[in-house]
Design a protein around this motif. Sequence first.
Motif, PDB file in Angstrom:
ATOM      1  N   LYS A 144       0.811  -1.212   0.000  1.00  0.00           N
ATOM      2  CA  LYS A 144       0.000   0.000   0.000  1.00  0.00           C
ATOM      3  C   LYS A 144       0.847   1.266   0.000  1.00  0.00           C
ATOM      4  O   LYS A 144       0.334   2.363   0.050  1.00  0.00           O
ATOM      5  CB  LYS A 144      -0.938   0.011   1.210  1.00  0.00           C
ATOM      6  N   GLY A 145       2.157   1.119  -0.010  1.00  0.00           N
ATOM      7  CA  GLY A 145       3.030   2.282  -0.072  1.00  0.00           C
ATOM      8  C   GLY A 145       3.334   2.909   1.277  1.00  0.00           C
ATOM      9  O   GLY A 145       3.782   4.036   1.344  1.00  0.00           O
ATOM     10  N   VAL A 146       3.110   2.182   2.356  1.00  0.00           N
ATOM     11  CA  VAL A 146       3.448   2.708   3.678  1.00  0.00           C
ATOM     12  C   VAL A 146       4.959   2.830   3.765  1.00  0.00           C
ATOM     13  O   VAL A 146       5.691   1.898   3.426  1.00  0.00           O
ATOM     14  CB  VAL A 146       2.903   1.773   4.791  1.00  0.00           C
ATOM     15  N   ASP A 147       5.429   3.976   4.201  1.00  0.00           N
ATOM     16  CA  ASP A 147       6.858   4.231   4.276  1.00  0.00           C
ATOM     17  C   ASP A 147       7.406   3.682   5.591  1.00  0.00           C
ATOM     18  O   ASP A 147       7.196   4.254   6.650  1.00  0.00           O
ATOM     19  CB  ASP A 147       7.121   5.740   4.176  1.00  0.00           C
ATOM     20  N   LEU A 148       8.057   2.553   5.507  1.00  0.00           N
ATOM     21  CA  LEU A 148       8.619   1.927   6.695  1.00  0.00           C
ATOM     22  C   LEU A 148      10.044   2.412   6.912  1.00  0.00           C
ATOM     23  O   LEU A 148      10.767   2.646   5.951  1.00  0.00           O
ATOM     24  CB  LEU A 148       8.599   0.404   6.545  1.00  0.00           C
ATOM     25  N   PRO A 149      10.458   2.568   8.160  1.00  0.00           N
ATOM     26  CA  PRO A 149      11.815   3.060   8.411  1.00  0.00           C
ATOM     27  C   PRO A 149      12.873   2.059   7.979  1.00  0.00           C
ATOM     28  O   PRO A 149      12.689   0.851   8.081  1.00  0.00           O
ATOM     29  CB  PRO A 149      11.844   3.267   9.930  1.00  0.00           C
ATOM     30  N   ASN A 150      13.943   2.582   7.488  1.00  0.00           N
ATOM     31  CA  ASN A 150      15.101   1.806   7.114  1.00  0.00           C
ATOM     32  C   ASN A 150      15.962   1.653   8.366  1.00  0.00           C
ATOM     33  O   ASN A 150      16.206   2.639   9.053  1.00  0.00           O
ATOM     34  CB  ASN A 150      15.858   2.559   6.013  1.00  0.00           C
ATOM     35  N   PRO A 151      16.447   0.461   8.680  1.00  0.00           N
ATOM     36  CA  PRO A 151      17.203   0.306   9.923  1.00  0.00           C
ATOM     37  C   PRO A 151      18.493   1.109   9.963  1.00  0.00           C
ATOM     38  O   PRO A 151      19.052   1.332  11.030  1.00  0.00           O
ATOM     39  CB  PRO A 151      17.488  -1.197   9.983  1.00  0.00           C
ATOM     40  N   PHE A 152      18.975   1.572   8.819  1.00  0.00           N
ATOM     41  CA  PHE A 152      20.225   2.314   8.794  1.00  0.00           C
ATOM     42  C   PHE A 152      20.040   3.810   8.588  1.00  0.00           C
ATOM     43  O   PHE A 152      21.002   4.542   8.481  1.00  0.00           O
ATOM     44  CB  PHE A 152      21.152   1.755   7.707  1.00  0.00           C
TER      45      PHE A 152
ATOM     46  N   ILE B 142      15.456  33.720  15.048  1.00  0.00           N
ATOM     47  CA  ILE B 142      15.133  32.293  15.127  1.00  0.00           C
ATOM     48  C   ILE B 142      16.411  31.515  14.821  1.00  0.00           C
ATOM     49  O   ILE B 142      16.958  31.605  13.727  1.00  0.00           O
ATOM     50  CB  ILE B 142      14.020  31.916  14.137  1.00  0.00           C
ATOM     51  N   ILE B 143      16.871  30.771  15.813  1.00  0.00           N
ATOM     52  CA  ILE B 143      18.067  29.944  15.650  1.00  0.00           C
ATOM     53  C   ILE B 143      17.611  28.528  15.337  1.00  0.00           C
ATOM     54  O   ILE B 143      16.708  27.989  15.981  1.00  0.00           O
ATOM     55  CB  ILE B 143      18.946  29.984  16.912  1.00  0.00           C
ATOM     56  N   ILE B 144      18.261  27.938  14.341  1.00  0.00           N
ATOM     57  CA  ILE B 144      17.898  26.585  13.924  1.00  0.00           C
ATOM     58  C   ILE B 144      19.130  25.683  13.907  1.00  0.00           C
ATOM     59  O   ILE B 144      20.264  26.148  13.810  1.00  0.00           O
ATOM     60  CB  ILE B 144      17.236  26.563  12.532  1.00  0.00           C
ATOM     61  N   LYS B 145      18.859  24.398  13.998  1.00  0.00           N
ATOM     62  CA  LYS B 145      19.883  23.381  13.794  1.00  0.00           C
ATOM     63  C   LYS B 145      19.611  22.747  12.436  1.00  0.00           C
ATOM     64  O   LYS B 145      18.466  22.466  12.096  1.00  0.00           O
ATOM     65  CB  LYS B 145      19.819  22.312  14.882  1.00  0.00           C
ATOM     66  N   ILE B 146      20.663  22.529  11.670  1.00  0.00           N
ATOM     67  CA  ILE B 146      20.550  21.936  10.342  1.00  0.00           C
ATOM     68  C   ILE B 146      20.971  20.473  10.420  1.00  0.00           C
ATOM     69  O   ILE B 146      22.015  20.150  11.007  1.00  0.00           O
ATOM     70  CB  ILE B 146      21.410  22.700   9.318  1.00  0.00           C
ATOM     71  N   TYR B 147      20.152  19.616   9.813  1.00  0.00           N
ATOM     72  CA  TYR B 147      20.414  18.179   9.804  1.00  0.00           C
ATOM     73  C   TYR B 147      20.406  17.648   8.370  1.00  0.00           C
ATOM     74  O   TYR B 147      19.750  18.209   7.498  1.00  0.00           O
ATOM     75  CB  TYR B 147      19.325  17.414  10.561  1.00  0.00           C
ATOM     76  N   MET B 148      21.105  16.547   8.173  1.00  0.00           N
ATOM     77  CA  MET B 148      21.058  15.814   6.905  1.00  0.00           C
ATOM     78  C   MET B 148      20.449  14.449   7.205  1.00  0.00           C
ATOM     79  O   MET B 148      20.880  13.767   8.148  1.00  0.00           O
ATOM     80  CB  MET B 148      22.446  15.655   6.301  1.00  0.00           C
ATOM     81  N   HIS B 149      19.454  14.068   6.432  1.00  0.00           N
ATOM     82  CA  HIS B 149      18.821  12.757   6.602  1.00  0.00           C
ATOM     83  C   HIS B 149      19.527  11.761   5.687  1.00  0.00           C
ATOM     84  O   HIS B 149      19.598  11.960   4.477  1.00  0.00           O
ATOM     85  CB  HIS B 149      17.328  12.836   6.261  1.00  0.00           C
ATOM     86  N   GLU B 150      20.061  10.721   6.277  1.00  0.00           N
ATOM     87  CA  GLU B 150      20.766   9.672   5.526  1.00  0.00           C
ATOM     88  C   GLU B 150      19.919   8.409   5.509  1.00  0.00           C
ATOM     89  O   GLU B 150      19.429   7.965   6.542  1.00  0.00           O
ATOM     90  CB  GLU B 150      22.105   9.346   6.197  1.00  0.00           C
ATOM     91  N   ASN B 151      19.780   7.804   4.328  1.00  0.00           N
ATOM     92  CA  ASN B 151      19.065   6.519   4.210  1.00  0.00           C
ATOM     93  C   ASN B 151      20.080   5.413   4.163  1.00  0.00           C
ATOM     94  O   ASN B 151      21.036   5.413   3.543  1.00  0.00           O
ATOM     95  CB  ASN B 151      18.227   6.452   2.944  1.00  0.00           C
TER      96      ASN B 151
END
Length: 133
Positions: free
Chosen positions: A21-29, A124-133
Motif C-alpha cells: 500500500k506504499g506505507v513508508d517503513l523506516p530503514n534500519p540504517f 530564530i536559531i535553527i539546527k541543520i540536519y542531513m537525513h541519511e538513508n
Amino acid sequence: MNDLVKKDEQALLSFLESKEKGVDLPNPFERDIYLFETIIAGTSHINNIEEIAQELNIDDKLIFYREANNKYDPQAIRIENINKDKIGYIPRQDNIVFSRLMDAGKALFGRVKSKEKRGRWFRIIIKIYMHEN
C-alpha cells in the motif's frame, strides 16, 4: 521445540500488505546527522512573520527548498514550516556547502532551537540536519 516458537502469521501478512500500500517503513540504517547551527535570515521581510513565529515551537521541523534561480543568491535555500509558510533563508555566508549537498541529492532539514522577538525582528536559531538513508 515447535511449542517454543510462536508464529504470528497475521502480523507478517499485515506487514506485507502495508508494503504493497506504499506505507513508508523506516530503514534500519537511516539517521539524522546534525551539521550546523545558524540563524534564519530575512525574517523581517516576511509579511506575516509574527503569526508564523507565534506558532513555531522548539524542535519543530523546518523544510528546506533550493532556489537556484534566486536573483539575489544562486545558492539560496528557502526555509518553510510544515504548513508551507515561508520563514526566511539560510544566511548567505552559511549556504554554500548546504546548497551543494542539496544539489547532490542530499535531504537537509532544520529544527527550531530558539526564538526571540527583538523589536520588529524575530531571531530564530535553527539546527541543520542531513537525513541519511
